[in-house]
Design a protein around this motif. Structure first.
Motif, PDB file in Angstrom:
ATOM      1  N   VAL A 141     136.492 112.224 144.170  1.00  0.00           N
ATOM      2  CA  VAL A 141     135.734 111.611 143.070  1.00  0.00           C
ATOM      3  C   VAL A 141     134.395 112.330 142.966  1.00  0.00           C
ATOM      4  CG1 VAL A 141     134.617 109.509 142.236  1.00  0.00           C
ATOM      5  CG2 VAL A 141     136.875 109.380 143.338  1.00  0.00           C
ATOM      6  N   THR A 142     134.131 112.922 141.827  1.00  0.00           N
ATOM      7  CA  THR A 142     132.905 113.708 141.678  1.00  0.00           C
ATOM      8  C   THR A 142     131.763 112.952 141.014  1.00  0.00           C
ATOM      9  OG1 THR A 142     133.698 114.631 139.575  1.00  0.00           O
ATOM     10  CG2 THR A 142     134.204 115.861 141.585  1.00  0.00           C
ATOM     11  N   GLY A 143     132.033 111.765 140.489  1.00  0.00           N
ATOM     12  CA  GLY A 143     130.954 110.993 139.900  1.00  0.00           C
ATOM     13  C   GLY A 143     131.451 109.861 139.026  1.00  0.00           C
ATOM     14  N   VAL A 144     130.524 108.974 138.662  1.00  0.00           N
ATOM     15  CA  VAL A 144     130.788 107.882 137.722  1.00  0.00           C
ATOM     16  C   VAL A 144     129.710 107.934 136.659  1.00  0.00           C
ATOM     17  CG1 VAL A 144     131.031 105.391 137.404  1.00  0.00           C
ATOM     18  CG2 VAL A 144     131.774 106.445 139.565  1.00  0.00           C
ATOM     19  N   THR A 145     130.123 107.978 135.396  1.00  0.00           N
ATOM     20  CA  THR A 145     129.147 108.042 134.306  1.00  0.00           C
ATOM     21  C   THR A 145     129.177 106.783 133.453  1.00  0.00           C
ATOM     22  OG1 THR A 145     130.778 109.350 133.050  1.00  0.00           O
ATOM     23  CG2 THR A 145     128.966 110.545 134.082  1.00  0.00           C
ATOM     24  N   ARG A 146     128.009 106.508 132.879  1.00  0.00           N
ATOM     25  CA  ARG A 146     127.855 105.395 131.935  1.00  0.00           C
ATOM     26  C   ARG A 146     127.681 105.983 130.543  1.00  0.00           C
ATOM     27  NH1 ARG A 146     123.935 103.149 128.887  1.00  0.00           N
ATOM     28  NH2 ARG A 146     123.776 100.864 128.751  1.00  0.00           N
ATOM     29  N   HIS A 147     128.359 105.411 129.556  1.00  0.00           N
ATOM     30  CA  HIS A 147     128.290 105.915 128.191  1.00  0.00           C
ATOM     31  C   HIS A 147     127.922 104.782 127.226  1.00  0.00           C
ATOM     32  CE1 HIS A 147     130.023 109.768 129.406  1.00  0.00           C
ATOM     33  NE2 HIS A 147     130.690 109.031 130.281  1.00  0.00           N
ATOM     34  N   GLN A 148     126.816 104.957 126.531  1.00  0.00           N
ATOM     35  CA  GLN A 148     126.337 103.950 125.596  1.00  0.00           C
ATOM     36  C   GLN A 148     127.101 104.039 124.276  1.00  0.00           C
ATOM     37  OE1 GLN A 148     123.958 101.433 125.995  1.00  0.00           O
ATOM     38  NE2 GLN A 148     124.878 100.805 124.045  1.00  0.00           N
ATOM     39  N   LEU A 149     127.629 102.891 123.826  1.00  0.00           N
ATOM     40  CA  LEU A 149     128.361 102.823 122.571  1.00  0.00           C
ATOM     41  C   LEU A 149     127.544 102.068 121.529  1.00  0.00           C
ATOM     42  CD1 LEU A 149     131.897 102.067 124.057  1.00  0.00           C
ATOM     43  CD2 LEU A 149     130.878 104.295 123.521  1.00  0.00           C
ATOM     44  N   PHE A 150     128.077 101.973 120.321  1.00  0.00           N
ATOM     45  CA  PHE A 150     127.371 101.393 119.177  1.00  0.00           C
ATOM     46  C   PHE A 150     127.063  99.918 119.412  1.00  0.00           C
ATOM     47  CE2 PHE A 150     127.649 100.382 114.378  1.00  0.00           C
ATOM     48  CZ  PHE A 150     126.332 100.753 114.158  1.00  0.00           C
ATOM     49  N   VAL A 151     125.833  99.528 119.145  1.00  0.00           N
ATOM     50  CA  VAL A 151     125.434  98.123 119.211  1.00  0.00           C
ATOM     51  C   VAL A 151     125.335  97.605 117.778  1.00  0.00           C
ATOM     52  CG1 VAL A 151     123.626  96.518 119.896  1.00  0.00           C
ATOM     53  CG2 VAL A 151     124.212  98.433 121.391  1.00  0.00           C
ATOM     54  N   HIS A 152     126.181  96.628 117.438  1.00  0.00           N
ATOM     55  CA  HIS A 152     126.268  96.130 116.064  1.00  0.00           C
ATOM     56  C   HIS A 152     126.772  94.690 116.099  1.00  0.00           C
ATOM     57  CE1 HIS A 152     127.877  95.699 111.947  1.00  0.00           C
ATOM     58  NE2 HIS A 152     127.007  96.650 111.630  1.00  0.00           N
ATOM     59  N   PRO A 153     126.311  93.833 115.160  1.00  0.00           N
ATOM     60  CA  PRO A 153     126.757  92.428 115.151  1.00  0.00           C
ATOM     61  C   PRO A 153     128.271  92.266 115.045  1.00  0.00           C
ATOM     62  CG  PRO A 153     124.859  92.712 113.720  1.00  0.00           C
ATOM     63  CD  PRO A 153     125.277  94.092 114.136  1.00  0.00           C
ATOM     64  N   ALA A 154     128.956  93.253 114.491  1.00  0.00           N
ATOM     65  CA  ALA A 154     130.407  93.158 114.330  1.00  0.00           C
ATOM     66  C   ALA A 154     131.154  93.478 115.623  1.00  0.00           C
ATOM     67  CB  ALA A 154     130.875  94.098 113.222  1.00  0.00           C
ATOM     68  N   ILE A 155     130.427  93.939 116.650  1.00  0.00           N
ATOM     69  CA  ILE A 155     131.064  94.350 117.901  1.00  0.00           C
ATOM     70  C   ILE A 155     130.697  93.369 119.021  1.00  0.00           C
ATOM     71  CG2 ILE A 155     131.294  96.169 119.620  1.00  0.00           C
ATOM     72  CD1 ILE A 155     130.407  98.167 117.471  1.00  0.00           C
ATOM     73  N   PRO A 156     131.683  92.648 119.574  1.00  0.00           N
ATOM     74  CA  PRO A 156     131.382  91.782 120.718  1.00  0.00           C
ATOM     75  C   PRO A 156     131.087  92.646 121.948  1.00  0.00           C
ATOM     76  CG  PRO A 156     133.517  91.246 119.707  1.00  0.00           C
ATOM     77  CD  PRO A 156     133.102  92.577 119.178  1.00  0.00           C
ATOM     78  N   TYR A 157     130.029  92.329 122.677  1.00  0.00           N
ATOM     79  CA  TYR A 157     129.729  93.042 123.918  1.00  0.00           C
ATOM     80  C   TYR A 157     128.929  92.124 124.821  1.00  0.00           C
ATOM     81  CZ  TYR A 157     125.201  93.889 121.646  1.00  0.00           C
ATOM     82  OH  TYR A 157     123.995  93.723 121.003  1.00  0.00           O
ATOM     83  N   THR A 158     128.871  92.494 126.096  1.00  0.00           N
ATOM     84  CA  THR A 158     128.222  91.624 127.065  1.00  0.00           C
ATOM     85  C   THR A 158     126.703  91.765 127.043  1.00  0.00           C
ATOM     86  OG1 THR A 158     130.166  91.796 128.482  1.00  0.00           O
ATOM     87  CG2 THR A 158     128.163  90.940 129.489  1.00  0.00           C
ATOM     88  N   SER A 159     126.214  93.004 127.241  1.00  0.00           N
ATOM     89  CA  SER A 159     124.763  93.192 127.252  1.00  0.00           C
ATOM     90  C   SER A 159     124.341  94.447 126.502  1.00  0.00           C
ATOM     91  CB  SER A 159     124.233  93.232 128.692  1.00  0.00           C
ATOM     92  OG  SER A 159     124.889  94.246 129.432  1.00  0.00           O
ATOM     93  N   HIS A 160     124.933  95.593 126.853  1.00  0.00           N
ATOM     94  CA  HIS A 160     124.490  96.843 126.235  1.00  0.00           C
ATOM     95  C   HIS A 160     125.607  97.633 125.556  1.00  0.00           C
ATOM     96  CE1 HIS A 160     120.627  96.251 128.137  1.00  0.00           C
ATOM     97  NE2 HIS A 160     121.209  96.143 129.315  1.00  0.00           N
ATOM     98  N   ASN A 161     126.846  97.141 125.614  1.00  0.00           N
ATOM     99  CA  ASN A 161     128.009  97.828 125.053  1.00  0.00           C
ATOM    100  C   ASN A 161     128.153  99.249 125.584  1.00  0.00           C
ATOM    101  OD1 ASN A 161     130.359  97.966 123.526  1.00  0.00           O
ATOM    102  ND2 ASN A 161     129.323  98.853 121.753  1.00  0.00           N
ATOM    103  N   SER A 162     128.325  99.341 126.861  1.00  0.00           N
ATOM    104  CA  SER A 162     128.540 100.651 127.479  1.00  0.00           C
ATOM    105  C   SER A 162     129.864 100.644 128.232  1.00  0.00           C
ATOM    106  CB  SER A 162     127.407 100.991 128.451  1.00  0.00           C
ATOM    107  OG  SER A 162     127.362 100.042 129.505  1.00  0.00           O
ATOM    108  N   SER A 163     130.453 101.824 128.370  1.00  0.00           N
ATOM    109  CA  SER A 163     131.680 101.953 129.148  1.00  0.00           C
ATOM    110  C   SER A 163     131.401 102.837 130.352  1.00  0.00           C
ATOM    111  CB  SER A 163     132.806 102.539 128.289  1.00  0.00           C
ATOM    112  OG  SER A 163     132.464 103.828 127.817  1.00  0.00           O
TER     113      SER A 163
END
Length: 232
Positions: free
Chosen positions: A35-57
């Motif tokens: 395993v060479t690493g773990v990355t965080r990727h920020q996705l679109f934040v919009h009222p039409a998208i349910p997400y927990t806090s920051h909408n990242s994968s």
């Protein structure tokens, strides 16, 4: 060859985050793979998208020589995710080798950062590419971020490493040498000037951005030393 394992929407506001689950999965996979690493990727934040806090994968990067490892990586991660399923979450999981991630998938990832994309789009792209993509509960909306994450990670120019080598062991004031030894590839200013000597005051632990496929920690001058800048 690099395998990318993407997960998304595995948590709720009251539970552990997706990043923590990704690191748990990475630790288990590291028993059998590199395993060479773990990355965080920020996705679109919009009222039409349910997400927990920051909408990242989150995406786990695995260096592996044989494509057949994808099935085992997927099965191992799926088992861990189902065992730690959080009621109210909508998890998705995806795994693909770098050679199977084409321009369409990378473009889908970048679209997911600025527009509303759908499960149907994600599933269609995964089928066309022959990529394993699956929802593991709830609405299964996590398949969107899981697929978008691997497209972004494979681009080599998105997100930041939340785990790389021993970066999470570093705290406080650290030398550039120690930071590079921990797994960071380069230390630079935002203007692109290389920094090879000195002390960096860390906000928490180094969170280098993924730039050109490398882990680049950005810093800015702070008196006679530097402080890190979180980008991505």
């Amino acid at each position: 060859m690099t395998l990318y394992l993407g997960i998304d929407d595995t948590d709720t506001r009251e539970s552990r985050g997706t990043g923590r689950l990704a690191r748990t999965i990475a630790a288990e996979l590291a028993r059998s793979y590199t395993v060479t690493g773990v990355t965080r990727h920020q996705l679109f934040v919009h009222p039409a998208i349910p997400y927990t806090s920051h909408n990242s994968s989150a995406v786990i990067h695995i260096r592996e020589a044989e494509n057949r490892a994808a099935a085992d990586v997927f099965a191992t991660a799926k088992e861990l995710m189902l065992a730690d399923f959080i009621e109210g979450s909508d998890p998705g999981i995806c795994v693909a080798a770098d050679q199977d991630i084409g321009t369409d998938l990378c473009l889908f990832g970048f679209s997911a950062k600025k527009t509303v994309v759908t499960q149907e789009q994600a599933r269609s792209l995964a089928r066309q590419a022959g990529i394993r993509l699956e929802g593991l509960g709830g609405t299964e909306d996590g398949v969107i971020g899981a697929l978008a994450g691997i497209g972004l990670a494979a681009s080599g120019n998105d997100g930041r490493f939340v785990q790389k080598g021993t970066t999470r062991d570093l705290r406080g004031n650290q030398t550039i040498a120690a930071i590079l030894a921990s797994g960071v590839d380069r230390v630079e200013t935002r203007g692109g000037a290389a920094v090879s000597d000195g002390i960096v005051s860390l906000r928490k632990f180094p969170k280098p951005a993924c730039v050109g496929g490398e882990a680049v920690l950005f810093v800015e001058a702070d008196g006679d030393a530097y402080r890190d800048i979180v980008i991505g």
